[in-house]
Design an enzyme around this catalytic site. Structure first.
Site, PDB file in Angstrom:
ATOM      1  CB  CYS A 193      -0.925  -0.008   1.216  1.00  0.00           C
ATOM      2  SG  CYS A 193      -1.858   1.518   1.446  1.00  0.00           S
ATOM      3  CB  CYS A 232      -0.389   2.173   4.163  1.00  0.00           C
ATOM      4  SG  CYS A 232      -2.050   1.696   3.655  1.00  0.00           S
ATOM      5  CG  ASP A 233       3.407   0.897   4.438  1.00  0.00           C
ATOM      6  OD1 ASP A 233       3.225   1.258   5.611  1.00  0.00           O
ATOM      7  OD2 ASP A 233       2.959  -0.170   3.986  1.00  0.00           O
TER       8      ASP A 233
END
Length: 322
Positions: free
Chosen positions: A154, A157-158
């Site tokens: 993701c 997300c990261d």
């Protein structure tokens, strides 16, 4: 409406229970509730599913540019006007019973300070399976070992952890292209790794990759992910030859596996790839069981999932009331 279960406890009955709170499930919840059907949407995680990971969309009607997270919040807020939404609740079992279906659920232990064995029970006249799919893995050495330490699925997300660092995005479809562009815009030094000699993503995304100067490593596959505490390189197979390639992170976007365990439990017919087979009304082979979204395969687009969710809810209502 309420009824007594076999132990004498009072339990609530719903007209329609929707399993999965992604774009399909949230849309189904809204359409079902607006028809005055008592409706519950249940998700094992947070509402949105993989939709939360979409960094940007330019093809959702009404928005020139919007992130998946923002659109999910809008959809959830709107759906809550018409139905109940229960997040972080895992389905333990689902059975056909007289007059419908009996579901047993358990709250995710991540939300509780202590492990709980409390089981909740619900009854529904109709079920809509909108369970979506999960990320496919490369299944190579080092992938699981370095998960969260340079291996990610993701970008939203990261991605921020790898600003100004070297990143490989593995894949050649829309998701891989969108996430590569997102990482580039964050300031990552991103390259795309694709096993073929041409991309599968939409033409406008291919053009955007070219304009942003994102290099594609053609005819390449990741054979191993290496490092000590964090990822520091991968072993690539490029044009039939192995080579070590320096990188700080490997992001993977190579497709999804259908989340079909509940469908199997209900005896729902699946295709050869494990996706749920439905008719034009989103009905399955099991009476009063419908399905919508990525779990049905086909064109995996947000707008398609929403359309299928609407059709499934209308079909469920019509079959119960008309």
């Amino acid at each position: 409406m309420t009824f007594k279960d076999y132990s004498g406890e009072i339990m609530e009955e719903y007209d329609i229970i929707i399993i999965g709170a992604g774009p399909a499930g949230l849309t189904a919840g809204m359409y079902a509730g607006r028809q005055n059907s008592k409706t519950l949407v249940i998700d094992k995680g947070l509402a949105g599913g993989l939709g939360l990971e979409v960094p940007m969309m330019q093809n959702y009607p009404g928005f020139d540019l919007i992130s998946g997270m923002e659109l999910i919040q809008k959809m959830k807020s709107q759906s809550e006007n018409y139905c109940e939404i229960m997040e972080n609740e895992t389905i333990q079992s689902i059975d056909k019973v007289e007059g419908g279906f009996l579901l047993k659920t358990k709250t995710s232990p991540l939300l509780m300070s202590e492990e709980s064995d409390e089981i909740k029970e619900f009854k529904a006249k109709s079920i809509i399976l909108a369970t979506g799919a999960s990320h496919k893995h490369l299944n190579v050495p080092g992938e699981e070992e370095f998960l969260g330490r340079g291996v990610a699925y993701c970008a939203t997300c990261d991605g921020m952890f790898f600003v100004d660092k070297d990143v490989l995005m593995v894949g050649g479809g829309n998701s891989a292209a969108q996430e590569a562009l997102y990482l580039k815009n964050l300031g990552c030094n991103v390259k795309l790794v694709h096993r073929r000699d041409e991309l599968r993503c939409e033409h406008h995304l291919q053009k955007a990759l070219e304009e942003k100067g994102i290099e594609v490593l053609w005819n390449s596959t990741v054979e191993e992910i290496k490092g000590e505490m964090m990822v520091d390189s991968v072993r690539l197979m490029r044009d039939g030859k192995e080579e070590d390639y320096k990188t700080d992170a490997v992001f993977v976007a190579i497709g999804d596996d259908p989340s079909n365990d509940l469908a199997k439990e209900l005896g729902v017919e699946l295709d050869e790839n494990g996706f749920i087979i439905t008719d034009k009304n989103q009905a399955t082979n099991v009476e009063h069981v419908y399905s919508a979204g990525d779990i049905t395969g086909g064109v995996k687009q947000w707008i398609v999932a929403c359309g299928e969710g609407a059709v499934a809810a209308i079909s469920a209502y019509n079959d119960l009331n008309l």
